[in-house]
Scaffold this active site. Sequence first.
Site, short mmCIF file in Angstrom:
data_model
loop_
_atom_site.label_atom_id
_atom_site.label_comp_id
_atom_site.label_asym_id
_atom_site.label_seq_id
_atom_site.Cartn_x
_atom_site.Cartn_y
_atom_site.Cartn_z
N HIS A 207 0.78 -1.28 0.07
CA HIS A 207 0.09 0.00 -0.04
C HIS A 207 0.83 1.31 -0.03
O HIS A 207 0.53 2.32 -0.35
CB HIS A 207 -0.99 -0.26 1.04
N GLU A 449 -11.11 -11.05 -6.09
CA GLU A 449 -9.76 -11.13 -5.69
C GLU A 449 -9.40 -11.98 -4.88
O GLU A 449 -8.26 -12.26 -4.33
CB GLU A 449 -9.15 -9.54 -4.97
N ASP A 473 -4.47 -8.66 -5.28
CA ASP A 473 -4.79 -9.85 -4.24
C ASP A 473 -5.11 -11.26 -4.98
O ASP A 473 -4.51 -12.12 -4.53
CB ASP A 473 -5.86 -9.57 -3.17
N CYS A 520 -9.25 -3.35 -11.25
CA CYS A 520 -8.62 -2.10 -10.54
C CYS A 520 -7.31 -2.35 -9.83
O CYS A 520 -6.77 -1.62 -9.17
CB CYS A 520 -9.81 -1.49 -9.70
C1 PEP Z 1 -6.24 -5.41 -5.52
O1 PEP Z 1 -6.28 -6.31 -4.54
O2 PEP Z 1 -5.91 -5.73 -6.73
C2 PEP Z 1 -7.04 -4.08 -5.22
C3 PEP Z 1 -7.32 -3.26 -6.05
O3 PEP Z 1 -7.26 -3.82 -3.91
P1 PEP Z 1 -6.01 -3.53 -2.82
O4 PEP Z 1 -4.70 -3.21 -3.41
O5 PEP Z 1 -6.60 -2.17 -2.02
O6 PEP Z 1 -5.79 -4.58 -1.91
MG MG Z 2 -7.18 -6.19 -2.73
#
Ligand code: PEP
Ligand code: MG
Length: 598
Positions: A207, A449, A473, A520
């Site tokens: 993150h 995911e 994920d 995404c």
């Molecule tokens: C993902 O897992 O691809 C996603 C967009 O969510 P995050 O990266 O916030 O876990």
């Molecule tokens: Mg995710």
Amino acid sequence: MKSDSETPEHSKEKKQEEVLVGIGVSPGVVIGPVLVVVAKAIQIVERNINAEDIELEISKFEEALIETRRQIQEIQEGLGVRTPKGDSGILDAHLMVLDDASFLQAVISGIHTKKKNVETIVKEAAESYANALALVEDNYIRERIADIRDVSRRIIRNLSGDTNPSKEELQHKHIIVARDLAPSETASLRKDMVIGFATDLGSPTSHTAVMARALEIPAIVGLRDITNKLTTGDEVLIDGNKGTVIIHPSPKRLEEYGRVAEARKNIVSGLTNLRDEPAETADGHRIVLSANMEQPGETDAVLKYGAQGVGLFRTEYLYLSKGAVVSEEEQSAVYNKVAAALAPRPVIIRTLDLGGDKYLSGAELPHEANPFLGCRSIRLSLLQPKHFKGQLRAILRASVHGNVKIMYPMISNAGEVVRANELLEEAKGELSAMSVPFQKDIDVGAMIEIPAAALTADVIAKHVKFFSLGTNDLIQYTIAVDRINERVAYLYEPTHPAVLKLIQLTIDAGHRNGIWVGVCGEMAADPLMTPLLLGMGVDELSVAPSVVPMIKDAVRSVRYSGAKDLAKIALSCKSAVEVLSHCRRMLNEVAPEILELV
Ligand code: PEP
Ligand code: MG
């Protein structure tokens, strides 16, 4: 700060150039002095004071309060959520602690009666205040506990002069070098002074990396021991495109980079002309190109780079920036503002996705041995229905200010969607009872995911209006490779045949059930993947705002028919490397200029 430019080239002290290779997670090239940030625990030494020192301790406290207020306001400005007078901003609760008469009085009278140094008294006063609040049966008041702890830590840091980084160092533009940066630390970076960062730990989808891209700060992670190799003031060049850090770059290297930077600048400025063009292939197949947002202040960037809306608003960053639970009112103020700023464009607000590497310190959640497999995300929300409904009500309230949709993260079975939808209906009922307006048929989507969700997408699709593939994920759970562990980063392959099969299953299941399917995760932001994802049939891609023009260029350069052929070949490949080479060949054919940027 020392500068190598002052060192004569022939001098014995001329520092040797050294190249370190890590993982480039946010593009761009910058050169500058580093600030090595070492996380230290705050040490409070308890001291007895004399009666004549009481006034001095009180005035130190007053100065620390002023400095603390200044710092909080600065973070607020950085977040772009400074609200008009009287409105409740995201960090306003922290500012309120600084005005809290009982807290201030407890410190001042504590110094008088206990005759101890102010740091000790602030710590004691904050603890006893927090303990008293913990006994109150009111959620709002209990939320203030985290505010008090957070603010008191900041006051103590300022009292002990342990501001990290120091004020003096913040006067210069610099590159942050750290072992790791917590998402909340990244959120409070000063964008005007921090020009890049390089960390020992991390991976492309951690993150911290996501946040760096949102802030448009070049960043490299997974450098293993860069904190040991540098001292504050050393000059480095960081290349976020290639993932390299060059310590003490030579004049030849700097000249070389100057030329490349110029070429890149020309390509990037060419891309800005695409702002108002559709994301449509050369043979007329259109998709939706949206942006991912982590901070409310990013709406300007969403518009500037020509995104058609927001495909993912990661709401947990509101919590991480604040370092505490965000009330329904605070959330509502943020969502209303974002929805209104982007209307009529859609804004997909994802419900809280805490857990994994997104920790809220002070949230007092039980320790878990495997947090990525634990009580994170929708699991946590469903365990805390009262809080979850508060978030749903805040999102619903925003739905009358723009085009808002709700998305549930980390869905592993249809039952979770059904339960979340039941709570959504309850939240709607509660708003109706209070005559609060909201959009009754608000769209709800599920993130796919987890492999289990992809494999049962047909069942889940019956309960939602759209899917969004969270590939960050999905890859981690499919290949059993921790997305933030740089030691296994070589196994983290978006083009692994198993990942592609799950993506295709999800898209097909979505379409069979008449719903749209987006991506995404960071896979959507890699232009090498654009023709492949298009060919597999995605309807939407959502990427960091600054990446939108590059992905749009990739979409516009390819033919849908060619993309479909590529997808067919890719799905029959035996290895990730084989798929990747087909993707590279395709991008090289249709948009070689983009290869320069990746
Ligand atoms: C993902 O897992 O691809 C996603 C967009 O969510 P995050 O990266 O916030 O876990
Ligand atoms: Mg995710």
